[in-house]
Scaffold this motif. Structure first.
Motif, mmCIF file in Angstrom:
data_model
loop_
_atom_site.group_PDB
_atom_site.id
_atom_site.type_symbol
_atom_site.label_atom_id
_atom_site.label_comp_id
_atom_site.label_asym_id
_atom_site.label_seq_id
_atom_site.Cartn_x
_atom_site.Cartn_y
_atom_site.Cartn_z
ATOM 1 N N ASN A 119 0.834 -1.207 0.000
ATOM 2 C CA ASN A 119 0.000 0.000 0.000
ATOM 3 C C ASN A 119 0.865 1.252 0.000
ATOM 4 N N ALA A 120 1.858 1.293 0.891
ATOM 5 C CA ALA A 120 2.712 2.479 1.018
ATOM 6 C C ALA A 120 3.683 2.606 -0.158
ATOM 7 N N ALA A 121 4.281 1.487 -0.573
ATOM 8 C CA ALA A 121 5.348 1.550 -1.579
ATOM 9 C C ALA A 121 4.833 1.690 -3.004
ATOM 10 N N LEU A 122 3.695 1.090 -3.313
ATOM 11 C CA LEU A 122 3.210 1.108 -4.696
ATOM 12 C C LEU A 122 2.100 2.145 -4.912
ATOM 13 N N LEU A 123 1.145 2.208 -4.007
ATOM 14 C CA LEU A 123 0.056 3.176 -4.192
ATOM 15 C C LEU A 123 0.467 4.577 -3.764
ATOM 16 N N ALA A 124 1.364 4.681 -2.788
ATOM 17 C CA ALA A 124 1.962 5.968 -2.385
ATOM 18 C C ALA A 124 0.908 7.061 -2.196
ATOM 19 N N ASN A 125 0.875 8.056 -3.080
ATOM 20 C CA ASN A 125 -0.079 9.164 -2.927
ATOM 21 C C ASN A 125 -1.530 8.708 -2.982
ATOM 22 N N LYS A 126 -1.780 7.563 -3.574
ATOM 23 C CA LYS A 126 -3.144 7.020 -3.659
ATOM 24 C C LYS A 126 -3.375 5.914 -2.629
ATOM 25 N N SER A 140 -8.250 -7.117 -2.995
ATOM 26 C CA SER A 140 -9.305 -6.512 -3.822
ATOM 27 C C SER A 140 -8.789 -5.288 -4.571
ATOM 28 N N VAL A 141 -7.897 -4.515 -3.941
ATOM 29 C CA VAL A 141 -7.349 -3.320 -4.583
ATOM 30 C C VAL A 141 -6.503 -3.705 -5.799
ATOM 31 N N PHE A 142 -5.604 -4.674 -5.625
ATOM 32 C CA PHE A 142 -4.725 -5.057 -6.734
ATOM 33 C C PHE A 142 -5.443 -5.898 -7.788
ATOM 34 N N ASN A 143 -6.675 -6.262 -7.519
ATOM 35 C CA ASN A 143 -7.493 -6.902 -8.544
ATOM 36 C C ASN A 143 -8.291 -5.893 -9.358
ATOM 37 N N GLN A 144 -8.289 -4.629 -8.924
ATOM 38 C CA GLN A 144 -8.927 -3.581 -9.720
ATOM 39 C C GLN A 144 -8.125 -3.368 -11.009
ATOM 40 N N GLN A 145 -8.808 -3.049 -12.074
ATOM 41 C CA GLN A 145 -8.160 -2.992 -13.387
ATOM 42 C C GLN A 145 -6.974 -2.030 -13.415
ATOM 43 N N TYR A 147 -4.949 -0.945 -10.997
ATOM 44 C CA TYR A 147 -3.766 -1.373 -10.265
ATOM 45 C C TYR A 147 -3.228 -2.719 -10.751
ATOM 46 N N SER A 148 -4.090 -3.575 -11.266
ATOM 47 C CA SER A 148 -3.589 -4.834 -11.826
ATOM 48 C C SER A 148 -2.797 -4.572 -13.104
ATOM 49 N N ASN A 149 -3.181 -3.517 -13.852
ATOM 50 C CA ASN A 149 -2.408 -3.117 -15.035
ATOM 51 C C ASN A 149 -1.101 -2.436 -14.641
ATOM 52 N N ASP A 150 -1.171 -1.602 -13.603
ATOM 53 C CA ASP A 150 0.031 -0.892 -13.148
ATOM 54 C C ASP A 150 1.041 -1.841 -12.512
ATOM 55 N N PHE A 151 0.540 -2.809 -11.732
ATOM 56 C CA PHE A 151 1.412 -3.690 -10.954
ATOM 57 C C PHE A 151 0.997 -5.152 -11.144
ATOM 58 N N PRO A 152 1.179 -5.703 -12.342
ATOM 59 C CA PRO A 152 0.711 -7.066 -12.620
ATOM 60 C C PRO A 152 1.386 -8.128 -11.759
#
Length: 389
Positions: A119-126, A140-145, A147-152
């Motif tokens: 959460n802190a390292a990849l989403l950062a400001n978000k 559930s967050v990393f399964n959203q389109q 973030y799954s595209n940003d961080f597969p």
């Protein structure tokens, strides 16, 4: 597995707040290892005590001179299986049940702590609010389109862990024992023979049957699974955070200008600012600040307690003001604090700050986080602000 290189990397990529969660994950796994080792020692102690009791029993039997040899076993004569903890006699079985429960709690905590890292390292400001983050949330967050595209890689890791039989058992054991009923151990020792058994009893969780497991071997396999999962997690994390997807407006160097004059105390003031040549409308709507500094290969960090931050250009003209969006609080949890630009623009932001500070000016000592410039004709004051923070 974790070292200074990773800490420096997080610092360089403007996501240093993730480091505290990396350390917390490692600590949780280390505590689980302690629990596993303690359980193994306790079982060995019980087995040795039981074997000694059996040997004494059969020795007494064999040394009887009568043709018909008899032995009487009563509950009073059985081994008591007690250990001393800080001078308190504690039943070994109680400690076994408690420490097994602790083991799964710390193992489960380590996955929630890994969730805080991502959460802190990849989403950062978000990043999602810290108090809402755990493994299911970030799954559930990393399964959203987006973030799954940003961080597969991270998305795949979450799904692989979630589908594993090991994590299913960890999650079920932890939730069952926390919210429903403890899952006790079955401890049995043969009177004749050496078939000593210590197993976790079978249990149901959400209509799924979890089978009985040998304590020592299964806890070791769960520990190894967690250790490997963390190692894989860190490898994927390093591949993903170099993208710096959401770290805009974090690497900001703050400065302070303060004035204290003996003959005109009404002119005393201090302001914290950062330099920018951009106009008010072109400045970002939000900035995030965490006090950081690298000194002799050591990272110094501290939450930012400043309530307002101004913007000043090289000609010392002020153009904008940012106000803290959330409270600072008294906590050792490091956070990038959010500041939002208000509508005030131009030199008036300085006058507003000076007016706001009347009779309550906060002056800054020399410190590793802010470059402080002091104007004063008070020698004692000059000496005082030059002291280390």
């Amino acid at each position: 597995m974790i070292d200074k290189t990773l800490e420096m990397d997080l610092y360089n990529h403007k996501i240093y707040d993730a480091w505290q969660f990396v350390l917390n994950t490692s600590k949780a796994i280390g505590t689980a290892k302690y629990c596993r080792d303690l359980i193994s020692d306790l079982i060995e102690k019980m087995s040795n005590e039981h074997d000694e009791w059996k040997n004494n029993l059969f020795n007494d039997l064999m040394h009887q001179e009568n043709e018909l040899k008899k032995v009487s076993i009563t509950t009073e004569g059985l081994p008591d299986f007690q250990v001393k903890v800080s001078n308190i006699e504690v039943p070994v079985v109680f400690l076994l049940n408690k420490t097994t429960k602790d083991f799964f709690q710390y193992i489960r905590n380590s996955f929630d702590s890994m969730a805080q890292v991502s959460n802190a390292a990849l989403l950062a400001n978000k990043a999602k609010k810290i108090d809402t983050v755990d493994f299911p949330k970030m799954l559930s967050v990393f399964n959203q389109q987006t973030y799954s595209n940003d961080f597969p890689g991270m998305s795949l890791w979450y799904n692989d862990i979630n589908l594993s039989s090991e994590f299913s058992y960890i999650d079920a054991f932890n939730n069952r024992s926390k919210h429903t009923l403890d899952i006790y151990l079955k401890v049995s020792m043969d009177l004749i023979g050496s078939q000593n058994v210590t197993k976790i009893n079978p249990f149901f969780r959400k209509d799924i049957q979890h089978q009985s497991q040998d304590v020592i071997s299964y806890l070791d396999s769960i520990y190894q699974f967690t250790l490997k999962s963390f190692e894989e997690f860190l490898g994927i994390l390093k591949d993903e955070y170099v993208k710096e997807k959401y770290v805009e407006n974090r690497s900001i160097k703050l400065k302070a200008h303060q004035q204290k004059m003996l003959d005109s105390p009404n002119s005393d003031y201090s302001v914290v600012y950062f330099e920018s040549e951009e106009k008010h409308k072109d400045l970002p709507d939000e900035i995030q600040i965490l006090f950081l500094n690298k000194i002799d290969e050591e990272i110094w960090s501290k939450n930012c307690e400043i309530e307002t931050i101004l913007v000043r250009n090289k000609e010392e003209n002020y153009s904008a003001r940012y106000k803290a969006e959330n409270s600072y609080g008294n906590d050792n949890l490091l956070k990038y604090r959010k500041y939002r630009k208000d509508d005030l623009e131009g030199q008036i932001v300085l006058f507003e700050e000076m007016s706001r500070q009347k009779n309550n000016t906060i002056f800054y000592l020399n410190n590793p986080y802010i470059d402080v410039q002091t104007v004063s004709d008070d020698k004692t004051f000059i000496q005082r602000v030059q002291l280390p923070f």
